[in-house]
Design an enzyme around this catalytic site. Structure first.
Site, PDB file in Angstrom:
ATOM      1  NE  ARG A  75      -4.329  -1.526   0.128  1.00  0.00           N
ATOM      2  CZ  ARG A  75      -4.213  -2.745  -0.671  1.00  0.00           C
ATOM      3  NH1 ARG A  75      -3.090  -2.958  -1.555  1.00  0.00           N
ATOM      4  NH2 ARG A  75      -5.461  -3.457  -0.906  1.00  0.00           N
TER       5      ARG A  75
ATOM      6  CG  ASP B 265       2.157  -2.505  -8.383  1.00  0.00           C
ATOM      7  OD1 ASP B 265       2.300  -2.231  -9.592  1.00  0.00           O
ATOM      8  OD2 ASP B 265       1.339  -3.282  -7.671  1.00  0.00           O
TER       9      ASP B 265
ATOM     10  CD  GLU C 210      -2.682   3.041  -5.380  1.00  0.00           C
ATOM     11  OE1 GLU C 210      -3.489   2.190  -5.770  1.00  0.00           O
ATOM     12  OE2 GLU C 210      -1.525   2.967  -5.216  1.00  0.00           O
TER      13      GLU C 210
END
Length: 330
Positions: A233, A257, A262
């Site tokens: 996260r 990632d 986001e």
């Protein structure tokens, strides 16, 4: 019954439709569930959301006013859901408590390998027929130390791959995983892990206790040549502090990632829009930083298991049953 599913990718849509075939109709939308899109769910008793959905109190109230009684989220994490409000509204909330840990662990290693061996830079060069090796030197992982922050199923899978590389293992978690101990992992406090590891991979959930667990102090404690990977996260890392360290020329590579801001960006095409997030814009300019779009879980195996769990969650709700996936019972 017709189920409304938000945030469905083109790859996921036929799998969802096939899984519910003969049981329920499913209407798939590619838009994410948030304050603007919640009114679309009016009249739908069951709604399925994706990992980046906004299920804050205001959204939940809109859903409840429209007749929604059950939400099944197609992810393991649920830090985006106001469970107290859902409980007060009498809504049932389910999630996916388990899917292939190998999908995320393998992708974390993909990021680690890519930044270590400068794969993105090499690929960009060869597209221009530049086949020089200057600036592409990596290093062996064999004989070095991997630090695994969070040693649950995904952390364990990551550690097994690290042992395959011949790495020493340091681990940190609130509880020790016997399988990791059998691999030879030494559990230490996180400060020691940050200071000693050559490769650090994050596999803890995002909770209030873990938000910014990698803060400015932790980053400064890390080796100058560390490789840092986050496939869990985004909120686990203080991104502003990370950018400051990168600007100072530290770290061999960083693979992300996930990103703490986001929502509203990842899973969307923003290529024709002005960049509003200065921090993200700065991150992607560093040649030794690789940012991907929250895709670690995105394998046919894992997505298939997520969808199977979603189908079970709907069946359990209609039958009045609870399961390990139930976050808020009716």
């Amino acid at each position: 019954m017709e189920i409304l599913a938000f945030g469905v990718t083109a790859d996921e849509k036929p799998l969802l439709e096939r899984a519910f075939a003969g049981q329920h109709e499913v209407r798939c939308l590619d838009v994410f569930l948030d304050e603007d899109t919640a009114p679309i769910a009016a009249g739908y008793e069951i709604v399925s959301s994706s990992v980046n959905a906004d299920l804050s109190g205001r959204v939940l109230n809109t859903l409840a006013a429209g007749g929604t009684k059950m939400i099944t989220q197609r992810s393991t994490g649920f830090n985006n859901i106001d469970l107290d409000v859902a409980r007060r509204l009498g809504m049932t909330v389910g999630r996916v408590s388990y899917y292939s840990p190998h999908s995320v662990a393998e992708f974390a290693w993909t990021l680690a390998m890519a930044v270590n061996r400068k794969i993105t830079r090499a690929s960009n060069r060869t597209r221009d027929f530049d086949f020089r090796l200057n600036g592409l030197m990596g290093r062996d992982f064999h004989g070095r130390t991997a630090g695994v922050l969070g040693t649950g199923k995904i952390g364990e899978a990551f550690a097994r791959i690290a042992r395959g590389f011949g790495m020493d293992l340091l681990g940190w978690d609130i509880a020790r995983n016997p399988a990791c101990l059998e691999l030879g992992m030494k559990y230490v406090d996180k400060e020691e892990l940050f200071a000693r590891a050559d490769l650090i991979s994050l596999h803890v959930p995002l909770l209030e206790a873990t938000r910014h667990i990698v803060d400015a102090t932790a980053l400064k404690a890390m080796r100058d040549d560390v490789i840092l990977v986050n496939s869990s996260r985004g909120g686990l890392i203080d991104t502003e502090a990370l950018v400051a360290e990168l600007r100072a020329g530290r770290f061999t590579g960083v693979g992300l990632d996930v990103y703490e801001a986001e929502a509203g960006v990842f899973f969307l095409d923003k290529s024709l829009e002005p960049v509003e997030d200065d921090t993200l814009a700065r991150l992607v300019t560093f040649p030794h930083v690789l940012v991907t779009s929250h895709q670690a879980y995105y394998t046919a195996d894992a997505v298939g298991q997520i969808i199977e769990a979603t189908v079970r969650n709907v069946a359990d709700y209609l039958a009045g049953r609870r399961s390990e996936n139930t976050l808020v019972p009716s």
